[in-house]
Design an enzyme around this catalytic site. Structure first.
Site, PDB file in Angstrom:
ATOM      1  N   HIS A  54       0.843  -1.211   0.000  1.00  0.00           N
ATOM      2  CA  HIS A  54       0.000   0.000   0.000  1.00  0.00           C
ATOM      3  C   HIS A  54       0.867   1.244   0.000  1.00  0.00           C
ATOM      4  CE1 HIS A  54      -3.455  -2.462   1.099  1.00  0.00           C
ATOM      5  NE2 HIS A  54      -2.745  -2.980   2.089  1.00  0.00           N
ATOM      6  N   HIS A  84       4.657   6.502   7.163  1.00  0.00           N
ATOM      7  CA  HIS A  84       4.498   6.106   5.759  1.00  0.00           C
ATOM      8  C   HIS A  84       4.000   7.307   4.977  1.00  0.00           C
ATOM      9  CE1 HIS A  84       0.482   5.586   7.527  1.00  0.00           C
ATOM     10  NE2 HIS A  84       0.080   6.002   6.348  1.00  0.00           N
ATOM     11  N   HIS A  86       1.720   8.943   1.351  1.00  0.00           N
ATOM     12  CA  HIS A  86       0.720   8.787   0.289  1.00  0.00           C
ATOM     13  C   HIS A  86       1.116   9.775  -0.802  1.00  0.00           C
ATOM     14  CE1 HIS A  86      -2.082   6.565   3.003  1.00  0.00           C
ATOM     15  NE2 HIS A  86      -1.470   7.298   3.918  1.00  0.00           N
ATOM     16  N   GLU A  96      -3.857  13.106   1.176  1.00  0.00           N
ATOM     17  CA  GLU A  96      -5.173  12.542   1.560  1.00  0.00           C
ATOM     18  C   GLU A  96      -6.062  13.685   2.051  1.00  0.00           C
ATOM     19  OE1 GLU A  96      -4.487   8.816   3.945  1.00  0.00           O
ATOM     20  OE2 GLU A  96      -4.985   8.139   1.937  1.00  0.00           O
ATOM     21  N   HIS A 109       2.462  10.393   7.078  1.00  0.00           N
ATOM     22  CA  HIS A 109       1.718  10.051   8.298  1.00  0.00           C
ATOM     23  C   HIS A 109       2.657   9.447   9.327  1.00  0.00           C
ATOM     24  CE1 HIS A 109      -2.310   9.810   5.929  1.00  0.00           C
ATOM     25  NE2 HIS A 109      -1.987  11.048   6.281  1.00  0.00           N
ATOM     26  N   THR A 189      -7.205   5.431   6.862  1.00  0.00           N
ATOM     27  CA  THR A 189      -7.665   5.812   5.523  1.00  0.00           C
ATOM     28  C   THR A 189      -7.567   4.649   4.534  1.00  0.00           C
ATOM     29  OG1 THR A 189      -5.462   6.506   4.810  1.00  0.00           O
ATOM     30  CG2 THR A 189      -6.850   8.172   5.894  1.00  0.00           C
TER      31      THR A 189
HETATM   32  C1  LIG Z   1      -2.626   4.363  11.284  1.00  0.00           C
HETATM   33  C2  LIG Z   1      -1.665   3.719  10.294  1.00  0.00           C
HETATM   34  C3  LIG Z   1      -2.392   2.644   9.573  1.00  0.00           C
HETATM   35  C4  LIG Z   1      -2.578   1.427  10.222  1.00  0.00           C
HETATM   36  C5  LIG Z   1      -3.271   0.414   9.568  1.00  0.00           C
HETATM   37  C6  LIG Z   1      -3.806   0.627   8.270  1.00  0.00           C
HETATM   38  C7  LIG Z   1      -3.620   1.859   7.639  1.00  0.00           C
HETATM   39  C8  LIG Z   1      -2.912   2.863   8.281  1.00  0.00           C
HETATM   40  O1  LIG Z   1      -2.635   4.001   7.593  1.00  0.00           O
HETATM   41  S1  LIG Z   1      -3.430   5.359   7.720  1.00  0.00           S
HETATM   42  N1  LIG Z   1      -3.285   6.060   6.317  1.00  0.00           N
HETATM   43  O2  LIG Z   1      -2.740   6.136   8.715  1.00  0.00           O
HETATM   44  O3  LIG Z   1      -4.780   5.041   8.030  1.00  0.00           O
HETATM   45  C9  LIG Z   1      -4.516  -0.465   7.533  1.00  0.00           C
HETATM   46  C10 LIG Z   1      -4.197  -1.850   8.088  1.00  0.00           C
HETATM   47  C11 LIG Z   1      -4.411  -1.845   9.593  1.00  0.00           C
HETATM   48  C12 LIG Z   1      -3.349  -0.946  10.238  1.00  0.00           C
HETATM   49  C13 LIG Z   1      -3.643  -0.832  11.771  1.00  0.00           C
HETATM   50  C14 LIG Z   1      -3.594  -2.247  12.425  1.00  0.00           C
HETATM   51  C15 LIG Z   1      -4.534  -3.192  11.713  1.00  0.00           C
HETATM   52  C16 LIG Z   1      -5.976  -2.790  12.010  1.00  0.00           C
HETATM   53  C17 LIG Z   1      -4.331  -4.676  12.044  1.00  0.00           C
HETATM   54  O4  LIG Z   1      -4.797  -5.046  13.298  1.00  0.00           O
HETATM   55  C18 LIG Z   1      -5.034  -5.412  10.882  1.00  0.00           C
HETATM   56  C19 LIG Z   1      -5.102  -4.389   9.715  1.00  0.00           C
HETATM   57  C20 LIG Z   1      -4.231  -3.228  10.230  1.00  0.00           C
HETATM   58 ZN   LIG Z   2      -1.582   7.041   5.882  1.00  0.00          ZN
END
Ligand SMILES: CCc1cc2c(cc1OS(N)(=O)=O)CC[C@@H]1[C@@H]2CC[C@]2(C)[C@@H](O)CC[C@@H]12
Ligand SMILES: [Zn+2]
Length: 251
Positions: A54, A84, A86, A96, A109, A189
């Protein structure tokens, strides 16, 4: 009948605090009780850099409170877990969050979790006050003095699932001069879109060059064994409905 029975047992999650959002500065309310945010990254320990299919992610040792964010809307320190990015396929979009409808070329982020209230990051990631993400906009212009440390490592994590050591990187070097921010309650997100994030979005962007940003676009969404090679770009979610939420502004 069984069909009707199946229907009324389906769970519907109501999504009321989704991210990102469009931030409209003059509609944000200045809150005098909002203190400045404090970043204690001086003893931070980066471990590795990886391509999770991603984005490109730099992970930190979060076994103690050596790197935390506190103050502002936060009731206690939140531990740095990872950061990370975007980005888009061309300079005019990629962030975003947007500001009065305008996108930046990219958004960083810095992800922190509430280790005071929750035992693990995964547990915190499902709690309404579990995560605090510091969002930093990236504008295009001159080379960023320190970003080369990251962009020089990207060729090592070209494929989804690749990971390599990435020690002694302090993300303090990626902060803009001012820590003025907007803050609101939102979500992850990307799926599973948990509504567990206290968002803190810095008002001032940092500047990186087109050349540096271009190196992110040589990453792939796909793994080494896949015959399709899909360039990693446009990995941003568009703004979501505000649903009556208030965006607060630091002083
Ligand atoms: C905040 C950064 C972050 C964490 C996570 C995701 C995406 C994220 O990026 S964002 N852009 O900050 O929202 C998608 C996958 C998620 C993970 C958090 C932990 C989980 C929920 C796991 O338990 C299973 C899937 C995971
Ligand atoms: Zn992010």
């Amino acid at each position: 009948n069984s069909h009707a029975h199946a229907l009324n047992t389906v769970m519907f999650t109501v999504e009321i605090r989704q991210s990102p959002i469009d931030i409209v500065p003059h509609q944000a309310s200045r809150d005098p009780n909002l203190s400045q945010i404090v970043l204690n990254y001086d003893r931070c320990t980066s471990i590795n850099i990886s391509n999770n299919g991603h984005s490109v992610v730099v992970e930190f040792d979060d076994t103690d409170d050596r790197s935390v964010i506190q103050g502002g809307p936060l009731d206690n320190p939140y531990r740095l877990k990872q950061f990370h990015f975007h980005w888009g396929e061309k300079g005019c979009e990629g962030s975003e969050h947007t500001v009065s409808g305008n996108s930046y070329a990219s958004e960083l982020h810095l992800v922190h979790w509430n280790a005071v209230k929750y035992k693990t990051f995964d547990e915190a990631a499902t709690a309404p006050d579990g995560l605090a993400v510091l969002g930093i906009f990236l504008d295009t212009g001159d080379d960023h003095r320190w970003l080369h440390t990251i962009t020089d490592a990207l060729y090592m994590v070209k494929f989804k699932g690749s990971i390599t050591d990435f020690k002694d990187f302090n993300p303090k070097c990626l902060l803009p001069s001012s820590l003025h921010y907007w803050t609101y309650l939102g979500s992850l997100t990307t799926p599973p879109l948990h509504e567990s994030v206290i968002w803190i979005v810095l008002k001032d962007p940092i500047t990186v060059s087109e050349k540096q940003l271009g190196k992110f676009r040589m990453l792939l969404f796909t793994g080494e064994e896949e015959d399709q090679r899909l360039r990693m770009e446009n990995n941003f979610r568009p703004p979501q409905p505000l649903k009556g939420r208030k965006v607060r502004s630091s002083n």
